[in-house]
Motif scaffolding. Structure first.
Motif, PDB file in Angstrom:
ATOM      1  N   TYR A 120       4.181  11.428  31.443  1.00 45.62           N
ATOM      2  CA  TYR A 120       4.678  10.855  32.700  1.00 45.62           C
ATOM      3  C   TYR A 120       5.787   9.842  32.401  1.00 45.62           C
ATOM      4  O   TYR A 120       5.597   8.630  32.571  1.00 45.62           O
ATOM      5  N   PRO A 121       6.953  10.304  31.973  1.00 42.87           N
ATOM      6  CA  PRO A 121       8.004   9.377  31.540  1.00 42.87           C
ATOM      7  C   PRO A 121       8.563   8.496  32.665  1.00 42.87           C
ATOM      8  O   PRO A 121       9.141   7.449  32.401  1.00 42.87           O
ATOM      9  N   GLN A 122       8.391   8.906  33.929  1.00 48.70           N
ATOM     10  CA  GLN A 122       8.948   8.108  35.032  1.00 48.70           C
ATOM     11  C   GLN A 122       8.037   6.954  35.442  1.00 48.70           C
ATOM     12  O   GLN A 122       8.403   6.118  36.248  1.00 48.70           O
ATOM     13  N   LEU A 123       6.824   6.927  34.859  1.00 49.38           N
ATOM     14  CA  LEU A 123       5.918   5.813  35.108  1.00 49.38           C
ATOM     15  C   LEU A 123       6.098   4.807  33.976  1.00 49.38           C
ATOM     16  O   LEU A 123       5.836   5.106  32.821  1.00 49.38           O
ATOM     17  N   HIS A 124       6.611   3.632  34.288  1.00 54.88           N
ATOM     18  CA  HIS A 124       6.897   2.629  33.265  1.00 54.88           C
ATOM     19  C   HIS A 124       5.663   1.758  33.026  1.00 54.88           C
ATOM     20  O   HIS A 124       5.139   1.155  33.960  1.00 54.88           O
ATOM     21  N   LEU A 125       5.200   1.708  31.788  1.00 53.81           N
ATOM     22  CA  LEU A 125       4.006   0.942  31.443  1.00 53.81           C
ATOM     23  C   LEU A 125       4.396  -0.424  30.891  1.00 53.81           C
ATOM     24  O   LEU A 125       5.242  -0.531  30.011  1.00 53.81           O
ATOM     25  N   ASP A 126       3.754  -1.453  31.422  1.00 57.08           N
ATOM     26  CA  ASP A 126       3.927  -2.816  30.912  1.00 57.08           C
ATOM     27  C   ASP A 126       2.545  -3.257  30.428  1.00 57.08           C
ATOM     28  O   ASP A 126       1.644  -3.501  31.226  1.00 57.08           O
ATOM     29  N   ILE A 127       2.363  -3.319  29.100  1.00 60.51           N
ATOM     30  CA  ILE A 127       1.032  -3.494  28.510  1.00 60.51           C
ATOM     31  C   ILE A 127       0.915  -4.859  27.848  1.00 60.51           C
ATOM     32  O   ILE A 127       1.733  -5.217  27.003  1.00 60.51           O
ATOM     33  N   GLU A 128      -0.089  -5.612  28.258  1.00 60.87           N
ATOM     34  CA  GLU A 128      -0.345  -6.945  27.711  1.00 60.87           C
ATOM     35  C   GLU A 128      -1.644  -6.872  26.914  1.00 60.87           C
ATOM     36  O   GLU A 128      -2.733  -6.808  27.488  1.00 60.87           O
TER      37      GLU A 128
END
Length: 297
Positions: A121-129
């Motif tokens: 799912y490349p269009q879903l941007h993940l921001d992981i903390e």
């Protein structure tokens, strides 16, 4: 008689309740303070009920207002969920998804799985903390969290994704030199390397027991404790993401396996309010399969 829209004032009222003041609600809705106050007053006049008690310092919700808020919130949630479902059906998941997870579990288990997910799912941007602090999802603006062990925050929805085992183990060289403990009592004669909690968990005839253990070293890093055990310093109790490979290749040996504590839950948590952010359901479904979970009974 002047006609009105049935929703008139509702969004303003809900915003005041959730934000805690007229000023904060105005900022959230990007309108003036006076406009918020006017819309709520007109709503109260229309209903013939005082929804809010106003003082110079703060706004308090009346009993009737609290009931009305719950009903309004459900209607708004339903509307947003319908809108969300429609847009989801017409496009691939997109936008940003912010999530948090414990550091070692995140590095060892979660990130390899999320790499595959991101490729899918490349269009879903993940921001992981990755953080061992239990971040407040709402305050930190996070969409979901992966948590391990017992759940403490009742304000969050949760879904069990998998389980993990915790192992008590030591190196063969340590056990040769100091003997292998066969009872919990005998741990008193051993160097037990402890983490943040200062106690270990065991299961005796189905009952969980917390046992205080002591040794020459305490460290809040599971990786460091594992390395100490590999260097023959003592016995450790750690979850499988730390010691699983060592148990498989024989560099660490499990002891007291008959007292191994019950497996812990691996949970996906997300806020109660409103619809679930676009990628949350997708990630939860994906992780549930990827972690080879048995569904929660």
């Amino acid at each position: 008689m002047q006609s009105h829209h049935p929703w008139q004032g509702v969004a303003e009222f809900v915003a005041v309740v959730e934000a805690g003041s007229f000023t904060a609600a105005a900022g959230r809705l990007n309108i003036s303070n006076a406009q918020v106050s006017r819309q709520v007053s007109q709503l109260e006049q229309r209903l013939g009920i005082q929804l809010l008690h106003r003082t110079t310092r703060r706004v308090r919700v009346s009993e009737a207002g609290a009931r009305y808020y719950q009903q309004c919130r459900q209607l708004i949630d339903g509307f947003e969920a319908s809108e969300h479902d429609l847009t989801q059906q017409q496009s691939t998941p997109r936008g940003k998804l912010r999530l948090t997870a414990p550091i070692t579990f995140g590095e060892r288990v979660l990130m390899p799985l999320l790499i595959t997910f991101q490729q899918r799912y490349p269009q879903l941007h993940l921001d992981i903390e990755l953080s061992n602090a239990r971040l407040d999802l709402v305050d930190a603006g996070l969409d979901m969290a992966i948590r391990l062990g017992r759940l403490e925050d009742s304000r969050l929805r949760h879904r069990k994704l998998a389980s993990r085992n915790v192992y008590t183990c030591a190196s063969a060289a340590y056990l040769r030199q100091h003997g292998t403990p066969h009872s919990l009592e005998s741990l008193k004669q051993h160097n037990c390397l402890v983490g943040s909690l200062g106690y270990w968990r065991f299961s005796i005839k189905g009952q969980e027991k917390a046992l205080t253990v002591t040794g020459s070293l305490r460290c809040n890093s599971g990786i460091s404790l594992r390395d100490c055990a590999l260097n023959n310093l003592g016995i450790v109790q750690l979850p499988e993401e730390y010691v699983g490979p060592c148990l498989e290749n024989g560099t660490l040996i499990e002891i007291l396996s008959e007292y191994r504590p019950d497996s812990e839950g691996i949970w996906g948590l997300y806020p109660q309010t409103r619809w679930i952010a676009p990628g949350v359901s997708l990630i939860l479904d994906y992780l549930e399969k990827a972690l080879h979970v048995q569904p929660e009974a």
